[in-house]
Design a protein around this motif. Structure first.
Motif, short mmCIF file in Angstrom:
data_model
loop_
_atom_site.label_atom_id
_atom_site.label_comp_id
_atom_site.label_asym_id
_atom_site.label_seq_id
_atom_site.Cartn_x
_atom_site.Cartn_y
_atom_site.Cartn_z
N ASN A 68 -0.83 17.34 -1.24
CA ASN A 68 0.50 17.05 -1.44
C ASN A 68 0.43 15.96 -2.68
O ASN A 68 0.67 14.62 -2.33
CB ASN A 68 0.86 16.52 -0.35
N VAL A 69 0.72 16.38 -3.74
CA VAL A 69 0.71 15.36 -4.94
C VAL A 69 1.97 14.38 -4.81
O VAL A 69 2.05 13.46 -4.97
CB VAL A 69 0.68 16.11 -6.31
N GLU A 70 3.16 15.11 -4.33
CA GLU A 70 4.32 14.13 -4.33
C GLU A 70 4.29 13.29 -3.44
O GLU A 70 4.73 12.10 -3.32
CB GLU A 70 5.61 15.18 -3.98
N ALA A 71 3.84 13.66 -2.05
CA ALA A 71 3.63 12.32 -1.03
C ALA A 71 2.63 11.56 -1.49
O ALA A 71 2.76 10.06 -0.93
CB ALA A 71 3.07 13.20 0.19
N LEU A 72 1.83 11.90 -2.13
CA LEU A 72 0.84 10.86 -2.43
C LEU A 72 1.40 9.75 -3.67
O LEU A 72 1.01 8.51 -3.86
CB LEU A 72 -0.70 11.39 -3.43
N GLN A 73 2.33 10.45 -4.57
CA GLN A 73 2.97 9.68 -5.48
C GLN A 73 3.80 8.51 -4.77
O GLN A 73 4.00 7.71 -5.04
CB GLN A 73 3.79 10.47 -6.61
N ASP A 74 4.62 9.21 -3.59
CA ASP A 74 5.28 8.26 -2.97
C ASP A 74 4.79 7.35 -2.21
O ASP A 74 5.53 6.24 -1.82
CB ASP A 74 6.13 8.96 -1.88
N LEU A 75 3.54 7.36 -1.92
CA LEU A 75 2.84 6.13 -1.43
C LEU A 75 2.17 5.21 -2.47
O LEU A 75 1.08 4.51 -1.98
CB LEU A 75 1.50 6.73 -0.77
N CYS A 76 2.41 5.39 -3.80
CA CYS A 76 2.01 4.21 -4.47
C CYS A 76 2.39 2.82 -4.08
O CYS A 76 3.52 2.44 -3.94
CB CYS A 76 2.65 4.69 -6.07
N PRO A 77 0.97 2.04 -4.14
CA PRO A 77 1.30 0.61 -3.76
C PRO A 77 2.15 -0.16 -4.71
O PRO A 77 2.13 0.36 -5.93
CB PRO A 77 -0.08 0.24 -3.29
N PRO A 78 2.57 -1.43 -4.42
CA PRO A 78 3.07 -2.29 -5.21
C PRO A 78 1.89 -2.65 -6.41
O PRO A 78 0.93 -2.54 -6.23
CB PRO A 78 3.48 -3.42 -4.53
N ASP A 79 2.43 -3.17 -7.53
CA ASP A 79 1.54 -3.67 -8.64
C ASP A 79 0.66 -4.87 -8.07
O ASP A 79 1.44 -6.08 -7.50
CB ASP A 79 2.29 -4.26 -10.08
N GLU A 80 -0.56 -4.87 -8.05
CA GLU A 80 -1.27 -5.93 -7.52
C GLU A 80 -1.38 -7.13 -7.97
O GLU A 80 -1.33 -8.37 -7.58
CB GLU A 80 -2.87 -5.42 -7.71
N ARG A 81 -0.79 -7.29 -9.39
CA ARG A 81 -0.35 -8.41 -9.93
C ARG A 81 1.12 -9.15 -9.38
O ARG A 81 1.20 -10.38 -9.63
CB ARG A 81 -0.14 -8.33 -11.33
N SER A 82 1.61 -8.50 -8.44
CA SER A 82 2.95 -9.00 -7.78
C SER A 82 2.77 -9.90 -6.60
O SER A 82 3.63 -10.43 -6.19
CB SER A 82 3.91 -7.75 -7.54
N PHE A 83 1.36 -9.77 -6.18
CA PHE A 83 1.04 -10.50 -5.06
C PHE A 83 -0.18 -11.34 -5.40
O PHE A 83 -1.22 -10.94 -6.35
CB PHE A 83 0.78 -9.70 -3.95
N SER A 84 -0.36 -12.49 -4.54
CA SER A 84 -1.53 -13.51 -4.61
C SER A 84 -1.61 -14.46 -3.51
O SER A 84 -0.97 -14.05 -2.86
CB SER A 84 -1.38 -14.09 -6.12
N TYR A 85 -2.82 -14.89 -3.52
CA TYR A 85 -3.03 -15.89 -2.33
C TYR A 85 -1.86 -16.73 -2.07
O TYR A 85 -1.41 -17.02 -1.38
CB TYR A 85 -4.39 -16.62 -2.57
N GLN A 86 -1.51 -17.34 -3.47
CA GLN A 86 -0.41 -18.39 -3.37
C GLN A 86 1.06 -17.91 -2.94
O GLN A 86 1.62 -18.35 -2.16
CB GLN A 86 -0.42 -18.96 -4.96
N THR A 87 1.34 -16.81 -3.38
CA THR A 87 2.53 -16.08 -3.09
C THR A 87 2.73 -15.68 -1.50
O THR A 87 3.55 -15.94 -0.84
CB THR A 87 2.91 -14.75 -3.87
N VAL A 88 1.55 -15.20 -0.99
CA VAL A 88 1.38 -14.73 0.36
C VAL A 88 1.34 -16.10 1.32
O VAL A 88 2.38 -16.31 2.17
CB VAL A 88 0.15 -14.23 0.73
N LEU A 89 0.89 -17.10 0.92
CA LEU A 89 0.87 -18.49 1.67
C LEU A 89 2.10 -19.10 1.69
O LEU A 89 2.64 -19.12 2.82
CB LEU A 89 -0.06 -19.46 1.12
N ALA A 90 2.82 -18.94 0.47
CA ALA A 90 4.42 -19.43 0.48
C ALA A 90 5.25 -18.48 1.38
O ALA A 90 6.20 -19.18 2.15
CB ALA A 90 4.81 -19.34 -0.89
N ARG A 91 4.97 -17.39 1.48
CA ARG A 91 5.89 -16.39 2.29
C ARG A 91 5.36 -16.59 3.62
O ARG A 91 6.61 -16.97 4.62
CB ARG A 91 5.71 -14.68 2.04
N ARG A 92 4.43 -16.73 4.20
CA ARG A 92 3.85 -17.24 5.52
C ARG A 92 4.42 -18.57 5.87
O ARG A 92 5.00 -18.71 7.15
CB ARG A 92 2.51 -17.16 5.88
#
Length: 313
Positions: free
Chosen positions: A174-198
């Protein structure tokens, strides 16, 4: 060398402030993953990381196993630097395989140039799916080896769940379902951003607890919860209301129960409380509580009281 000089908490604080940001940058710059060439008899890390990435992850584990990285910060490091990269690697790989498999149905002048790990019917073969499953299990085992609590880390669990959905979409081609499951850009998260969110989430929870009204239970002269309060709480947990019986009282049984005792309705069952005991009004004629006719008052357990309430139609 600082273990004999600084207390453990002071040392952890130093590592958190100075070392962890550098380890996070090391993972961001050098961490590489690949599901290719995995072997079931290899150790878990080698099933996930390429050689350069494995060295970077090894540095983190050395500090963590030495108990110099606090658990909370290790969780932020994993969520911010590991999980999105793993999810993106798995997604990109599976999407390329499914897309190539779909192209097999397209006309091609040179079919020999299309090489894809798929069956003749266009589905991905078992070896490829086994490879994807091994890549998933290796990550899960690596997480468990760090002793993080998955139930208390919903974001990490969400990435693992997404990985399973990706594999299932690839299984069904199922190509369409797989495309819908595309994760966010890995550059949009980091150790610092996750720590600040928590940290922000913890502050919001603390503020909510501080603003929440505190209910004060009924207490006796010794500052203890009364038996009525206990019965009310029990009734509430079973979806029943304990309320005073305030209607006019005329029959003999009710008159007997009034003698110094307040009458209550436990749902639809009449009761009164005496010396930390619940007495229930039971009919001799029909066997039902709260009916007309001759009625006796008998002690009853709270659990039996719930059963009696449920039987009354």
């Amino acid at each position: 060398p600082w273990r004999g000089v600084l207390e453990n908490l002071e040392l952890q604080g130093l590592v958190t402030e100075v070392v962890l940001p550098r380890l996070a940058r090391c993972l961001a710059d050098e961490l590489t993953m690949s599901p290719f060439g995995t072997a079931p008899d290899s150790d878990d890390e080698s099933l996930i990381f390429e050689q350069e990435g494995m060295e970077s992850w090894g540095y983190v584990l050395q500090w963590y196993n030495a108990k110099l990285i606090p658990q909370r910060h290790m969780e932020c490091l994993i969520e911010g630097e590991l999980m999105l990269r793993w999810a993106n690697t798995l997604h990109s790989w599976l999407l390329s395989l499914v897309s190539k498999t779909a192209n097999r149905s397209q006309p091609n002048d040179n079919p020999s140039q299309i090489t894809t790990p798929s069956n003749s019917d266009g589905t991905i073969n078992s070896h490829t799916l086994c490879q994807a499953g091994t890549f998933y299990l290796a990550m899960k085992k690596a997480l468990i080896s760090t002793t993080i609590s998955l139930p208390t880390n919903p974001q990490i669990c969400a990435h693992l769940q997404a990985g399973l959905l990706m594999i299932n979409a690839a299984l069904t081609n199922n190509v369409e379902a797989l495309q819908d499951l595309c994760p966010p850009d890995e550059r949009s998260f980091s150790y610092q951003t996750v720590l600040a969110r928590r940290v922000k989430e913890d502050q919001n929870k603390a503020a909510a607890r501080k603003e929440a009204p505190v209910s004060k239970p009924h207490v006796d002269a010794n500052n203890r919860s009364t038996f009525r309060e206990v019965v009310e709480k029990f009734a509430e947990t079973h979806g029943v209301v304990l309320r005073p019986k305030v209607h006019s009282v005329t029959n003999v049984a009710a008159t007997e129960s009034i003698s110094g005792k307040a009458l209550f309705w436990f749902g639809r069952v009449p009761v009164y409380l005496d010396n930390d005991v619940v007495f229930c009004q039971i009919s001799n004629g029909s066997g039902k509580a709260g009916t007309d006719g001759r009625q006796d008052w008998s002690p009853v357990s709270l659990q039996d009281l719930v059963s009696m309430e449920k039987k009354i139609k």
